[in-house]
Design an enzyme around this catalytic site. Structure first.
Site, PDB file in Angstrom:
ATOM      1  N   LEU A  40       0.796  -1.306   0.165  1.00 34.06           N
ATOM      2  CA  LEU A  40      -0.002   0.173   0.119  1.00 34.06           C
ATOM      3  C   LEU A  40       0.942   1.149   0.197  1.00 34.06           C
ATOM      4  O   LEU A  40       1.943   1.301   0.737  1.00 34.06           O
ATOM      5  CB  LEU A  40      -1.055   0.107   1.285  1.00 34.06           C
ATOM      6  CG  LEU A  40      -1.875  -1.100   1.476  1.00 34.06           C
ATOM      7  CD1 LEU A  40      -2.423  -0.960   2.827  1.00 34.06           C
ATOM      8  CD2 LEU A  40      -2.841  -0.911   0.293  1.00 34.06           C
ATOM      9  N   ASP A  41       0.457   2.476  -0.710  1.00 29.42           N
ATOM     10  CA  ASP A  41       1.283   3.449  -0.768  1.00 29.42           C
ATOM     11  C   ASP A  41       1.637   4.083   0.770  1.00 29.42           C
ATOM     12  O   ASP A  41       0.559   3.684   1.584  1.00 29.42           O
ATOM     13  CB  ASP A  41       0.598   4.598  -1.534  1.00 29.42           C
ATOM     14  CG  ASP A  41       0.341   4.204  -2.961  1.00 29.42           C
ATOM     15  OD1 ASP A  41       1.338   3.603  -3.489  1.00 29.42           O
ATOM     16  OD2 ASP A  41      -0.513   4.797  -3.819  1.00 29.42           O
ATOM     17  N   LYS A  42       2.381   4.890   1.042  1.00 35.33           N
ATOM     18  CA  LYS A  42       2.647   5.307   2.315  1.00 35.33           C
ATOM     19  C   LYS A  42       1.417   6.022   2.890  1.00 35.33           C
ATOM     20  O   LYS A  42       1.292   5.711   4.202  1.00 35.33           O
ATOM     21  CB  LYS A  42       3.792   6.354   2.036  1.00 35.33           C
ATOM     22  CG  LYS A  42       4.127   7.334   3.724  1.00 35.33           C
ATOM     23  CD  LYS A  42       5.147   8.276   3.203  1.00 35.33           C
ATOM     24  CE  LYS A  42       5.354   8.958   4.608  1.00 35.33           C
ATOM     25  NZ  LYS A  42       6.522  10.043   4.647  1.00 35.33           N
TER      26      LYS A  42
END
Length: 336
Positions: A155-157
């Site tokens: 998942l993106d930051k």
């Protein structure tokens, strides 16, 4: 070039990350006369890249006549150089770090995490520590024996929500095959700019943006990508969607929703220009500090038992609060 003698090792308290016997000494040869320090280093240490050598100079890991020097300093031959080689973070073993984890499920095979906003999943440029991977190594040290500490998707930051980790190599292989077979179910809650009238899907290939390398884009030469979406709630100027993935391309939901001209609220990378919105919601939608995207549901076949398993987590507090504020702001509009 020579290694330090034992008396020389005691003359300086070298960086603790660099063993003293790895310090390299040079006397600048005459054929380097007139060169910049970084140019001379590149000639004397061709096994290292120019950028790596410049980084060492900037970190004062190179001493010219016993003192730190700038890359642009000239050498003329005969000067003494001391170089303290430093491994790049990418070349070092990942460290276990005591970082709290919100564990939704765990057994001997699987670990399901509710990832918070702001936590990077895997170490990389600018984030070599403080990541989910570092936290996993502390929580389950045996993950050091599994590639990427068992991480099979990311998942993106600034995307929150569910993420599965394999605790064994067999489980990791099984999960990767499920992802490839598109049998892992992943659903996201997304708040987007604009008013959608109905659900649908985007079946467009995604690849690296041709000119902006930090971005992905819908391009003909990209890899197949399919995103389904349906409306959860409709508001003036924005829509709450439930998105499901059949593929897992980098930034897939963000790119596909931007392709629809309905970028995610808070997505500073893919939102281009000002978005039209009613005055009552303008500040709420433009000042939300991260992309409004949350991985809310995950389903897969257990790698050992074969049982179909499913998990669901609620939206994080910042997205819940944003929706409450939106509803409160538009209530006077509906009563007008």
């Amino acid at each position: 070039m020579w290694r330090m003698t034992e008396p020389e090792k005691n003359l300086r308290d070298y960086n603790a990350n660099t063993p003293a016997d790895d310090v390299i000494h040079f006397v600048v040869p005459s054929d380097c006369a007139g060169l910049r320090l970084d140019q001379a280093l590149a000639k004397l240490l061709p096994e290292y890249s120019r950028s790596r050598l410049q980084e060492w100079v900037a970190q004062q890991q190179v001493l010219l006549e016993g003192a730190p020097a700038l890359s642009k300093a000239k050498v003329w031959g005969g000067e003494k150089l001391e170089v303290l080689p430093q491994m790049h973070p990418a070349e070092q073993p990942y460290l276990a770090e005591d970082i709290p984890l919100d564990i939704v499920y765990e057994d001997d095979t699987l670990l399901v995490i509710n990832k918070p906003v702001g936590l990077v999943v895997h170490p990389g440029s600018g984030n070599w520590q403080g990541t989910l991977l570092n936290a996993l190594l502390h929580h389950a040290p045996q993950l050091a024996e599994v590639p990427r500490a068992g991480i099979v998707h990311r998942l993106d930051k600034d995307t929150s929500g569910l993420l599965v980790v394999a605790k064994t190599l067999v489980a990791q292989t099984h999960l990767v095959r499920q992802l490839q077979a598109r049998s892992v179910k992943r659903e996201y809650i997304a708040l987007v700019h604009g008013e959608l009238r109905h659900g649908g899907y985007v079946d467009e290939p995604i690849g690296r943006h041709p000119s902006q390398r930090v971005k992905m884009a819908v391009i003909e030469t990209g890899k197949p990508a399919l995103t389904h979406y349906k409306i959860e709630a409709a508001f003036p100027s924005c829509t709450l969607l439930r998105c499901s993935l059949e593929t897992g391309r980098t930034h897939q939901i963000r790119v596909h929703l931007t392709y629809l001209k309905h970028p995610l609220v808070g997505d500073s990378v893919y939102r281009s220009g000002a978005q039209k919105c009613v005055m009552e919601l303008r500040d709420l939608l433009t000042q939300f500090p991260r992309q409004a995207l949350h991985a809310t549901q995950l389903a897969l076949d257990h790698p050992v038992s074969g049982e179909r398993m499913e998990w669901q987590v609620a939206m994080p507090e910042d997205m819940r609060r944003l929706l409450q504020q939106i509803r409160a702001a538009i209530t006077p509009l509906s009563q007008a």
